[in-house]
Design an enzyme around this catalytic site. Structure first.
Site, PDB file in Angstrom:
ATOM      1  N   GLU A  91      -7.564   3.875  12.602  1.00  0.00           N
ATOM      2  CA  GLU A  91      -6.405   3.717  13.470  1.00  0.00           C
ATOM      3  C   GLU A  91      -6.286   4.909  14.395  1.00  0.00           C
ATOM      4  OE1 GLU A  91      -2.437   4.499  11.454  1.00  0.00           O
ATOM      5  OE2 GLU A  91      -3.652   3.928   9.704  1.00  0.00           O
TER       6      GLU A  91
ATOM      7  N   ASP B 191       0.848  -1.188   0.000  1.00  0.00           N
ATOM      8  CA  ASP B 191       0.000   0.000   0.000  1.00  0.00           C
ATOM      9  C   ASP B 191       0.878   1.230   0.000  1.00  0.00           C
ATOM     10  OD1 ASP B 191       0.031   0.996   3.097  1.00  0.00           O
ATOM     11  OD2 ASP B 191      -0.055  -1.185   3.027  1.00  0.00           O
TER      12      ASP B 191
END
Length: 264
Positions: free
Chosen positions: A155, A64
């Site tokens: 997150e 990613d």
């Protein structure tokens, strides 16, 4: 007094209306460096790489990227073994990655199956608004076998309180709003990117999203415990660096599984 300033910011008054401090705009300072796992690495650390060396027959290597990596050499990524990639598109309702077009379109042109992800900001707007913003700036899905469902990155808050000032019920409702809106507009459930520790702390270890593909972050020798509701991960982000640009990921299965995830 028709106008003035307070310790809280500019005051705007009209006629005899009650004066009130203007609401400060949300901060996006540093957003280009908020990539999937940037805050997980900061708070949970890196505890080693997996001991087992997987092969293409049982795990598929991917990665990613975000604006943090800059322009990516996709020809080199293919030569290094990249089969899939997630690309950061947006954050909150006020930031679009300046590298998104080069990364998202370039990976596709190089033959890599790609998807986009959204860095969630539950502190600035509701889940539906952020899903719509994501979809308006590259977060869509097409049934072409080359596009992964969009992902929402959940997150630690890089701007303040870990859980974005929400209790567990509030965060679960926010995630549900994002997921339902994305599904209504694309026909796909978005993947959920998170770590088990953050999920436990901020959602109370909710088991409500087991139908969404799980993209789990854990930089360790083993994947470890999964969040409640999931029996297996779709993708494991196992390292913050490696042979591919950005973070390193394994799909949980062979190439046929990658095609299944893309098609839905």
């Amino acid at each position: 007094m028709l106008g003035g300033a307070t310790a809280w910011g500019t005051v705007v008054c009209t006629g005899l209306a009650l004066c009130a401090p203007a609401t400060a705009a949300p901060s996006y300072q540093g957003a280009d460096d908020h990539y999937a796992g940037s805050q997980i690495e900061k708070y949970e650390g890196v505890e080693g790489a997996p001991h087992v060396e997987y092969t293409a027959s049982d795990q598929v290597l991917g990665h990613d990227v975000s604006g943090h990596q800059g322009a990516v050499d996709w020809t080199a990524a293919v030569k290094a073994g990249a089969k899939f990639v997630y690309v950061k598109a947006t954050e909150g309702t006020g930031f679009v990655s300046p590298q998104f077009a080069q990364q998202y379109n370039g990976s596709y042109q190089a033959g890599i199956i790609r998807g986009s992800y959204h860095f969630a900001r539950p502190d600035v707007s509701d889940g539906a608004a952020q899903a719509n913003y994501f979809l308006a700036h590259g977060g869509g899905w097409s049934n072409d076998g080359k596009t992964l469902p969009g992902a929402v990155d959940l997150e630690y808050n890089p701007y303040g309180e870990t859980c974005y000032g929400k209790d567990a019920a509030g965060l679960v409702a926010w995630i549900r709003s994002f997921s339902d809106t994305y599904r209504a507009r694309t026909g796909r459930l978005p993947a959920i990117y998170t770590s088990t520790s953050w999920w436990k702390r901020c959602t109370g270890n909710s088991a409500a999203f087991g139908a969404n593909p799980l993209w789990l972050a854990r930089y360790n020798t083993q994947i470890g415990e999964l969040p409640a509701g999931w029996h297996s991960q779709a993708i494991w982000q196992f390292a913050d660096k490696g042979t591919l640009p950005g973070d390193q990921n394994w799909l949980n299965g062979p190439l046929a599984t990658l095609r299944d995830l893309a098609i839905g």
